[in-house]
Enzyme design. Structure first.
Site, PDB file in Angstrom:
ATOM      1  N   SER A 174      36.888  31.827   4.231  1.00 47.47           N
ATOM      2  CA  SER A 174      36.407  30.524   3.718  1.00 47.47           C
ATOM      3  C   SER A 174      37.600  30.187   3.208  1.00 47.47           C
ATOM      4  O   SER A 174      38.592  30.852   2.936  1.00 47.47           O
ATOM      5  CB  SER A 174      35.120  30.818   2.661  1.00 47.47           C
ATOM      6  OG  SER A 174      34.823  29.588   2.070  1.00 47.47           O
ATOM      7  N   ARG A 419      36.932  29.608  11.771  1.00 48.03           N
ATOM      8  CA  ARG A 419      35.667  29.879  11.584  1.00 48.03           C
ATOM      9  C   ARG A 419      34.928  28.371  11.716  1.00 48.03           C
ATOM     10  O   ARG A 419      35.362  27.440  11.308  1.00 48.03           O
ATOM     11  CB  ARG A 419      35.271  30.558  10.132  1.00 48.03           C
ATOM     12  CG  ARG A 419      33.442  30.850  10.401  1.00 48.03           C
ATOM     13  CD  ARG A 419      33.176  32.148  11.353  1.00 48.03           C
ATOM     14  NE  ARG A 419      32.151  32.774  11.348  1.00 48.03           N
ATOM     15  CZ  ARG A 419      31.039  32.385  11.861  1.00 48.03           C
ATOM     16  NH1 ARG A 419      31.095  31.488  12.898  1.00 48.03           N
ATOM     17  NH2 ARG A 419      29.958  33.001  11.824  1.00 48.03           N
ATOM     18  N   THR A 455      28.996  28.940  -0.289  1.00 47.40           N
ATOM     19  CA  THR A 455      28.985  30.393  -0.949  1.00 47.40           C
ATOM     20  C   THR A 455      27.761  30.671  -1.787  1.00 47.40           C
ATOM     21  O   THR A 455      27.049  31.080  -1.644  1.00 47.40           O
ATOM     22  CB  THR A 455      30.370  31.185  -1.249  1.00 47.40           C
ATOM     23  OG1 THR A 455      31.258  30.965  -0.149  1.00 47.40           O
ATOM     24  CG2 THR A 455      30.021  32.413  -1.701  1.00 47.40           C
ATOM     25  N   CYS A 606      39.337  25.938  21.250  1.00 49.00           N
ATOM     26  CA  CYS A 606      39.351  27.143  20.999  1.00 49.00           C
ATOM     27  C   CYS A 606      40.560  27.524  20.343  1.00 49.00           C
ATOM     28  O   CYS A 606      41.842  27.353  20.712  1.00 49.00           O
ATOM     29  CB  CYS A 606      39.117  28.265  22.135  1.00 49.00           C
ATOM     30  SG  CYS A 606      39.524  30.041  21.761  1.00 49.00           S
ATOM     31  N   CYS A 630      39.068  36.714  21.079  1.00 47.20           N
ATOM     32  CA  CYS A 630      38.064  35.951  20.221  1.00 47.20           C
ATOM     33  C   CYS A 630      38.093  36.241  18.865  1.00 47.20           C
ATOM     34  O   CYS A 630      38.056  37.391  18.274  1.00 47.20           O
ATOM     35  CB  CYS A 630      36.747  36.386  20.752  1.00 47.20           C
ATOM     36  SG  CYS A 630      35.374  35.286  20.230  1.00 47.20           S
ATOM     37  N   CYS A 633      34.638  32.564  16.141  1.00 43.35           N
ATOM     38  CA  CYS A 633      34.547  31.269  15.512  1.00 43.35           C
ATOM     39  C   CYS A 633      33.470  30.539  15.964  1.00 43.35           C
ATOM     40  O   CYS A 633      32.635  29.828  15.199  1.00 43.35           O
ATOM     41  CB  CYS A 633      35.898  30.554  15.301  1.00 43.35           C
ATOM     42  SG  CYS A 633      35.940  29.589  17.172  1.00 43.35           S
ATOM     43  N   CYS A 636      33.330  27.776  20.931  1.00 44.00           N
ATOM     44  CA  CYS A 636      32.807  27.346  22.431  1.00 44.00           C
ATOM     45  C   CYS A 636      31.361  27.272  22.614  1.00 44.00           C
ATOM     46  O   CYS A 636      30.961  26.522  23.240  1.00 44.00           O
ATOM     47  CB  CYS A 636      33.461  28.497  23.063  1.00 44.00           C
ATOM     48  SG  CYS A 636      32.928  30.208  22.519  1.00 44.00           S
TER      49      CYS A 636
END
Length: 661
Positions: A174, A419, A455, A606, A630, A633, A636
């Site tokens: 984050s 992310r 959060t 991506c 990968c 995130c 896709c």
């Protein structure tokens, strides 16, 4: 030399039940405490075998019984963790062992788990009162609150948290400017308890960027009283606090399947089988997944959680409250270490405008952390129209802006990650209760878009769900109370006031800024209208013929970098020989639709180069999926034009290994 004490004991739970025919199958916990530094693994193994000769001492087995014990991984950055595979030649084996630790000052607290299986292929089933999927802010807050209520009411509930990352915090990313409102409620003594929250916001700027200039705008974020933190480090601290209260946390286990009873009620989850090869065959280290059964299951998987999405569809949770579809953005981030003279701890900067075009919603952030570190990132809404747009390359361009590049020059990149985040707000929150449990945190979508914070709301949702779960298990209530509590909480008040900001940008930057200013400064969130979102993100992508390809500059390896270089900095690792966790629903669509009509957008959206089109033996372009790259995130799963890509959990422990994100 520091002294380490290890104790092995059978796992105890008031609700434990092992559904296996072998009496030798059991689960053990191994605990250690150290005063100054990480334990050396050789010392650990020596002490372990000495204290428990019947379990792991080779001298108690026939010659050759204990064939090897291999240290898989060691890291001293945020503690210690490792994996061992003691293998016995008769077929029995210690299937999995993990050691992980947290360092706060001079205190190390390590929770270690040893699982011992019989040679028979029997799936274990363990029963808990509450099973929580995901050791993020929401999941850990729920676990802590449950145990707090147990102490307050003098009752005992067994609570476990399953985390697919190799350790708690490994998959957490984050910004992060942290609002401590929920933490103040959950752990009022967090300052005395040395939470890793120690850089208060000292300045707050908001710029509009053009290609060569930065124009200062009135700052709407109001970050007074907030802190610049590493969320992955905060989550590690929350994990430690949860364990101190008796919560059992299982990192490295991915929840892959939902368990139902005969009435279609969720009764827990199953972790995926380990040691399965790409072709589906069982490797030498094969082990069955475990069934974790709970009277209540809480899903805290984060944005676009795979199990959460399945249950939202199965139980029609959006339709139940007439919620709109969720809309998303992709956040790409780096942590840099810069020169001391340029560092300004607590300084916060947000930008709009360049490098994104006027039709694409998004912006950048730059936060000064402690220890000469800064977080810099770009957030790009995934409803962008141009299939040639590449969020990763847009981020590389951002770092060359005249107002930013001088800060970074001479610095070094510490870590990279990406992310997705959900931006639908109040309009997109589904009914969060399903038969047998509830959805909490970003899996449900409580991000406050104009604040760029989720959060604190995720933590509060976990706390409210925990209180509802406790009342359900030890009272005459049910989990629907969670929905009522949400609507009467400050979460709902925040989201209601913020509900029109994101859809305001549906028609471009200028209209978005105008409506947002009206909402913030005049109406103050009390508009009589609630704006709706446009098309789902995957439908917003135009065909390539409507746009011109974008020529991005080559990386200079000083401020900008290629994807492989950045990917290395994310500490991403997957077992290569395992079934692909990125699956095509129709193998023909990439070449026949995505490539021909949309110019292969998956090769650009991506941020880890998972998707590549390469020529085959006939010189025809074919999609190659590099699943080992990968970052989890989920872009896709969201942005593919035909929704042809299904993201599922890989083998537990795989993925990024964030430490300062």
């Amino acid at each position: 030399m520091p002294q380490f004490r290890f104790t092995l004991s059978k796992f105890k739970s008031p609700k434990k039940s092992l559904s296996t025919s072998s009496s030798s199958s059991s689960i053990y916990y191994l605990r250690s405490n150290a005063s100054t530094s990480p334990p050396q693994f050789s010392s650990f193994i020596s002490k372990f075998t000495q204290r428990q000769p019947n379990v792991a001492n080779p001298s108690k087995f026939p010659s050759g019984y204990f064939s090897h014990c291999h240290q898989h991984r060691y890291s001293s950055f945020s503690g210690c963790h490792g994996e061992f595979n003691p293998v016995f030649t008769n077929g029995n084996r210690l299937k999995y062992y993990s050691l992980r630790g947290y360092k706060r000052g001079k205190v190390w607290s390590c929770l270690n788990m040893v699982r011992r299986f019989s040679s028979e292929a029997e799936r274990e089933s363990i029963e808990y009162d509450v099973v929580i999927i995901g050791a993020g802010p929401a999941g850990l807050s729920a676990a802590i609150r449950l145990k707090q209520m147990c102490q307050e009411k003098g009752v005992d509930l067994s609570v476990c948290v399953v985390e697919k990352g190799a350790e708690v915090g490994a998959h957490i990313l984050s910004g992060n400017v942290f609002e401590p409102r929920a933490l103040d409620e959950l752990i009022p003594t967090w300052k005395e308890d040395e939470a890793p929250i120690n850089v208060p916001v000292t300045s707050d700027k908001f710029w509009f960027l053009t290609k060569n200039r930065a124009f200062s705008l009135p700052c709407p974020f109001n970050n007074e009283g907030n802190y610049v933190i590493s969320l992955s480090q905060l989550v590690r601290w929350l994990g430690m606090k949860a364990e101190e209260l008796g919560v059992e946390i299982y990192p490295g286990f991915a929840a892959s399947e939902v368990l139902y009873d005969t009435t279609d009620t969720v009764i827990g989850i199953r972790t995926n089988d380990m040691g399965v090869a790409k072709d589906g065959s069982k490797k030498d280290n094969y082990q069955l997944g475990v069934e974790l059964r709970g009277r209540i299951t809480l899903l805290a998987e984060g944005c676009r959680g795979s199990i959460s999405e399945k249950l939202i569809k199965k139980y029609s949770l959006r339709k139940k409250v007439n919620a709109q579809h969720q809309t998303y953005a992709l956040g790409i981030k780096e942590v840099w270490e810069i020169d001391e003279g340029k560092h300004d701890p607590g300084a916060v900067l947000h930008t709009l405008g360049w490098p994104l075009d006027r039709k694409t919603y998004g912006g950048s952030f730059l936060y000064h952390m402690k220890d000469r570190q800064i977080s810099i990132g770009l957030v790009v809404a995934l409803n962008y129209q141009n299939p040639f747009l590449n969020p990763y390359e847009e981020f590389q361009k951002l770092k060359h802006h005249p107002a930013i590049k001088d800060l970074l020059k001479g610095g070094t990149v510490v870590q990279y990650g990406a992310r997705t985040l959900n931006e639908g707000g109040l309009q997109s929150v589904p009914y969060p209760v399903f038969p047998g449990g509830a959805i909490i945190g970003c899996s449900a979508g409580f991000l406050n878009v104009p604040k760029i914070k989720g959060t604190h709301t995720a933590m509060k949702s976990g706390m409210l769900a925990a209180e509802a779960a406790f009342a359900t298990l030890h009272g005459a209530s049910n989990m629907d109370v969670y929905w009522d509590s949400l609507q009467s909480s400050w979460i709902w008040e925040e989201l209601y006031r913020a509900r029109n900001y994101r859809p305001a940008f549906e028609h471009g930057l200028i209209s978005g800024l105008t409506i947002s200013a009206l909402e913030h400064y005049v109406l103050k969130g009390r508009s009589p209208l609630t704006l709706k979102h446009g098309k789902p993100d995957h439908e917003a992508t135009n065909v390539a013929s409507l746009h011109t390809p974008i020529n991005y500059p080559k990386p200079d390896n000083i401020l900008s970098f290629d994807v492989p270089t950045s990917l290395h900095r994310s500490n991403t690792n997957h077992e290569h020989d395992q079934p692909a966790h990125l699956r095509l629903r129709d193998a023909r669509i990439p070449e026949e639709v995505n490539l021909k009509e949309y110019a292969a957008p998956e090769s650009r959206y991506c941020p880890a180069r998972v998707y590549e089109y390469i020529p085959d033996e006939n010189d025809q372009m074919k999609l190659q999926i590099n699943a080992q790259n990968c970052l989890h995130c989920k872009a896709c799963d969201i942005k593919d034009p035909k929704q042809n890509i299904e993201w599922s959990v890989p083998e537990g422990g795989g993925g990024p290994g964030y430490s300062v994100m």
